[in-house]
Enzyme design. Structure first.
Site, PDB file in Angstrom:
ATOM      1  N   ASP A  90      95.914 -34.301   7.086  1.00 55.24           N
ATOM      2  CA  ASP A  90      96.198 -35.731   6.930  1.00 55.24           C
ATOM      3  C   ASP A  90      97.519 -36.026   7.634  1.00 55.24           C
ATOM      4  OD1 ASP A  90      96.238 -38.342   6.193  1.00 55.24           O
ATOM      5  OD2 ASP A  90      96.495 -37.996   4.054  1.00 55.24           O
ATOM      6  N   ALA A  91      97.415 -36.182   8.956  1.00 57.22           N
ATOM      7  CA  ALA A  91      98.600 -36.323   9.800  1.00 57.22           C
ATOM      8  C   ALA A  91      98.814 -37.740  10.288  1.00 57.22           C
ATOM      9  CB  ALA A  91      98.481 -35.392  11.007  1.00 57.22           C
ATOM     10  N   LYS A  92      97.733 -38.541  10.287  1.00 57.84           N
ATOM     11  CA  LYS A  92      97.766 -39.941  10.732  1.00 57.84           C
ATOM     12  C   LYS A  92      98.420 -40.072  12.116  1.00 57.84           C
ATOM     13  CE  LYS A  92      97.691 -41.741   6.025  1.00 57.84           C
ATOM     14  NZ  LYS A  92      97.784 -40.461   5.294  1.00 57.84           N
ATOM     15  N   ARG A  93      98.000 -39.222  13.029  1.00 57.79           N
ATOM     16  CA  ARG A  93      98.530 -39.262  14.383  1.00 57.79           C
ATOM     17  C   ARG A  93      97.924 -40.435  15.167  1.00 57.79           C
ATOM     18  NH1 ARG A  93     102.032 -36.228  12.448  1.00 57.79           N
ATOM     19  NH2 ARG A  93     102.240 -34.034  12.994  1.00 57.79           N
TER      20      ARG A  93
END
Length: 263
Positions: A90-93
């Site tokens: 869950d990095a939301k890049r």
């Protein structure tokens, strides 16, 4: 090479579950705040729940704040899971294409995670480098469960809300069958609308538990069009009861039982 969405569907069916445990571990909330204890605690959670749990989501913020020590744990988690479940970073890049190429390499090759969460704000070219790994998953933020989502996600463009445009883009880009959407469980009415546009894309659904989203609605709506809804639960499991491994096991079993009763 098996497409990610097929892998996801198969492991969920094999465990007869749609539960995703969020390993959002704050070491300051543990009985021992040392990094070594945190590492062992995470491994114990995985070993105690993996027979039931098909997916684990790891929010990178909880680990990156610890610097190298946290990054070391991020490297170990896929090793602990050892292909027995799907891992979502869950990095939301979401950056320009060239930067996204290296973010994709970092998450999928260096850290060896199976999937990632992506912000679509910068558009198609910022998403595409992640999608080129057909055996890796890309969950695009569509409609999130936080209150601030109203600032942008419900704004209309050409008479359709932004989240609908995101769903349409995701369907268009899903040529490798490896794209899904992040859809918050607290927005039941909008979930029904998104389902009309997202067809059979799998959904990662946060917001069940502490945020009050409906588990039943999330599964029933998310399962339409033969798609796979993934029910993410973080605090409701890892901080259940006294936060002991036994309490975590009990909470995992309870969520699994509820999910199976709806499927």
């Amino acid at each position: 090479m098996i497409a990610f969405n097929k892998q996801l569907s198969e492991i969920c069916k094999s465990k007869n579950n749609r539960l995703c445990i969020g390993l959002d571990i704050d070491n300051r909330k543990l009985v021992n705040n040392s990094i070594s204890y945190m590492d062992g605690f995470i491994k114990d959670i995985i070993e105690s729940t993996i027979d039931l749990c098909p997916i684990y989501k790891i929010n990178l913020a909880f680990y990156e704040r610890l610097g190298k020590a946290g990054y070391d744990i991020l490297c170990k988690i896929p090793e602990y899971i050892n292909n027995r479940a799907v891992t979502i970073a869950d990095a939301k890049r979401g950056d320009i294409g060239n930067s996204s190429k290296y973010y994709a390499e970092a998450i999928f090759q260096t850290l060896n995670y199976n999937a990632i969460t992506i912000s679509p704000y910068m558009g198609e070219d910022s998403i595409k480098p992640f999608c080129e790994y057909s055996d890796k998953g890309v969950f695009i933020l569509c409609l999130t469960s936080n209150s601030g989502s109203n600032n942008f996600q419900n704004k209309k463009i050409n008479d359709k809300e932004l989240y609908i445009h995101v769903a349409e883009l995701a369907v268009k880009m899903n040529v490798n069958d490896n794209i899904g959407l992040v859809v918050g469980a607290t927005k039941s009415e909008q979930m029904k609308i998104i389902k009309e546009y997202s067809f059979n894309l799998p959904w990662l659904i946060p917001g069940v538990g502490f945020q009050g989203g409906s588990l039943e609605n999330s599964i029933l709506i998310g399962s339409k069009n033969k798609s796979t809804p993934i029910i993410n639960v973080s605090r409701g499991i890892i901080y259940a009861g006294n936060g002991s491994i036994n309490d975590i096991i009990i909470a995992t079993e309870e969520y699994t039982k509820k999910i199976r009763s709806i499927l």
